[in-house]
Design a protein around this motif. Structure first.
Motif, short mmCIF file in Angstrom:
data_model
loop_
_atom_site.label_atom_id
_atom_site.label_comp_id
_atom_site.label_asym_id
_atom_site.label_seq_id
_atom_site.Cartn_x
_atom_site.Cartn_y
_atom_site.Cartn_z
N SER A 75 4.78 2.12 0.09
CA SER A 75 5.79 3.00 1.19
C SER A 75 5.30 1.43 2.91
N ASP A 76 4.15 1.24 2.57
CA ASP A 76 3.36 0.57 3.27
C ASP A 76 3.31 -1.26 2.75
N ARG A 77 3.77 -1.41 2.01
CA ARG A 77 4.22 -3.53 1.47
C ARG A 77 5.58 -2.81 2.08
N GLU A 78 6.21 -2.23 2.05
CA GLU A 78 8.09 -2.45 2.36
C GLU A 78 7.62 -3.06 3.89
N GLY A 79 6.67 -2.32 5.35
CA GLY A 79 6.35 -2.68 6.03
C GLY A 79 6.01 -3.61 5.90
#
Length: 440
Positions: A75-79
């Motif tokens: 999820s943080d990678r997508e951000g």
């Protein structure tokens, strides 16, 4: 636990990558550039923006295969990918603020901070730019498509985004601490007088008179300070212009919205080019507008010698014209107009004031309170000074602050003529004139 403090619990390893989010985006950018050179990305974006974004996303997915990214949740990678794409193809850390319709202004103070205005109140954003180069890249991305330039020889620039938002940028040496960008946003929705009444900017009785003034072809100047809502009110007034009339709008940077009116010609001034030639001023456009068979001339902001041409147009058959100007009171608006006219021609002050009194019928003063609420604080009628040349300012309406009731001090001299011109019924005028008490 957030990605900033996450570690591999099984082996007790400390994350290889730094904990600062902007640094993570920077490392991801470097990984992408290793796979696709920056020049190739720029060239592909110029040909096909969506294809370029898709290839950068693919490069990011490849970069995440490196085991050093294992500590960063999906999820943080997508951000991080989103922030990288905003930085490469959008407007970086301010992209989300641009998408937020409740934000009316964005201020980038170099790398120190990003501020934004919401409902007239300033807030500090959690986002900021990592370097001056990133801010400069933002400026270049904005002004590049419209042929403007900014450098040490010309360290300021005015531009607009495709959505119509106004942009001002200033760089060193004029801006000591780094490049500064200010973006004034304009919503696609045009606020009407009725909506301004609902928002507390003015009351029903005031709205009725202003609507009549536009329909009766009175020349109106909207006066106020920076950020008080002059353009918003001018747009609202313009909504009352009959649809069968031809409107010519003249602006330094196109901000006015005429989405509903069928016959609008929009003109925009042009600055000098890189060679110092090609300038087309507001005054040039006003002169051209007079040859374009206008029913109404709307000057977005009067700030220089074009005031003379605008007043002459108002005095020679172009009734119902609208404009805005910076002033703190109707009396100061007359003084500013006098000064602006003298930029163009050397005439006695009393002669210029007489010219202003003949041209402008109403001055609407708008203010912004400490709580951010914008409201009409004063309406004044201009007339010739009794017994001599000059301009007499007669206050019709006053309101001290947004929460206070306004009070009508006098009735405009032309109200009784409304029924004869078919603008309002006799009964409507009588009803409007009857209560000379509180209007809120």
């Amino acid at each position: 636990m957030s990605l900033m403090g996450r570690a591999r619990c099984a082996e007790g390893e400390v994350p290889v990558y730094p904990t600062d989010r902007s640094a993570l985006v920077g490392l991801l950018r470097e990984s992408v550039y290793e796979r696709i050179p920056a020049n190739d990305i720029a060239a592909k974006a110029a040909r096909n923006l969506q294809l370029a974004r898709s290839e950068v996303k693919s490069a990011c997915r490849q970069a995440f295969q490196d085991e050093r990214w294992a500590t960063v949740p999906v999820s943080d990678r997508e951000g991080l990918v989103g922030e990288l794409l905003d930085g490469m193809f959008g407007l970086g850390p301010i992209e989300a603020l641009l998408d937020d319709e409740s934000v009316s202004e964005i201020m980038v103070n170099a790398t120190q901070a990003v501020y934004f205005e919401r409902q007239g109140v300033l807030y500090r954003s959690s986002q900021r730019f990592a370097s001056d180069d990133q801010v400069r890249a933002l400026i270049d991305r904005i002004i590049g498509p419209i042929g403007r330039r900014i450098d040490e020889a010309s360290p300021t620039v005015d531009a607009r985004l495709p959505q119509g938002h106004r942009v001002h940028a200033i760089i060193p040496p004029l801006s000591i601490d780094g490049p500064v960008v200010t973006i004034r946003k304009f919503t696609a929705h045009v606020m009407t007088l009725e909506e301004m009444v609902a928002g507390g900017s003015l009351d029903e009785r005031t709205s009725r008179l202003l609507g009549w003034a536009v329909e009766f072809r009175k020349n109106i100047a909207v006066s106020g300070g920076t950020g008080t809502g002059k353009t918003t009110l001018l747009n609202a007034l313009s909504c009352r212009i009959p649809q069968q009339e031809r409107i010519i709008t003249i602006e330094d940077s196109a901000e006015l919205r005429f989405f509903e009116h069928p016959h609008v010609v929009r003109l925009e001034a042009r600055p000098k080019n890189a060679e110092g030639i090609g300038e087309v001023s507001i005054r040039d456009l006003v002169r051209n507008a007079l040859r374009m068979r206008p029913d109404r001339i709307v000057v977005g902001e009067c700030r220089g010698a074009e005031a003379l041409d605008m007043l002459q147009a108002m005095n020679t058959g172009h009734d119902g014209s609208l404009t805005t100007l910076h002033a703190n009171a109707p009396e100061e608006a007359v003084m500013r107009l006098t000064t602006m006219v003298r930029y163009g021609v050397d005439l006695p002050v009393d002669v210029i004031e007489s010219h202003i009194a003949s041209a402008i019928d109403l001055v609407i003063q708008i203010e912004r309170g400490a709580d951010g609420v914008r409201f009409v604080s004063q309406i004044a009628e201009l007339d010739h000074a009794i017994g001599c040349r000059g301009c007499f300012v007669r206050t019709l309406f006053e309101r001290s602050h947004a929460g206070a009731p306004g009070r009508w001090e006098a009735v405009p001299s032309w109200v009784d003529d409304l029924p004869q011109r078919g603008v309002a019924k006799e009964s409507e005028v009588t009803l409007w004139k009857s209560p000379m008490l509180s209007c809120c």
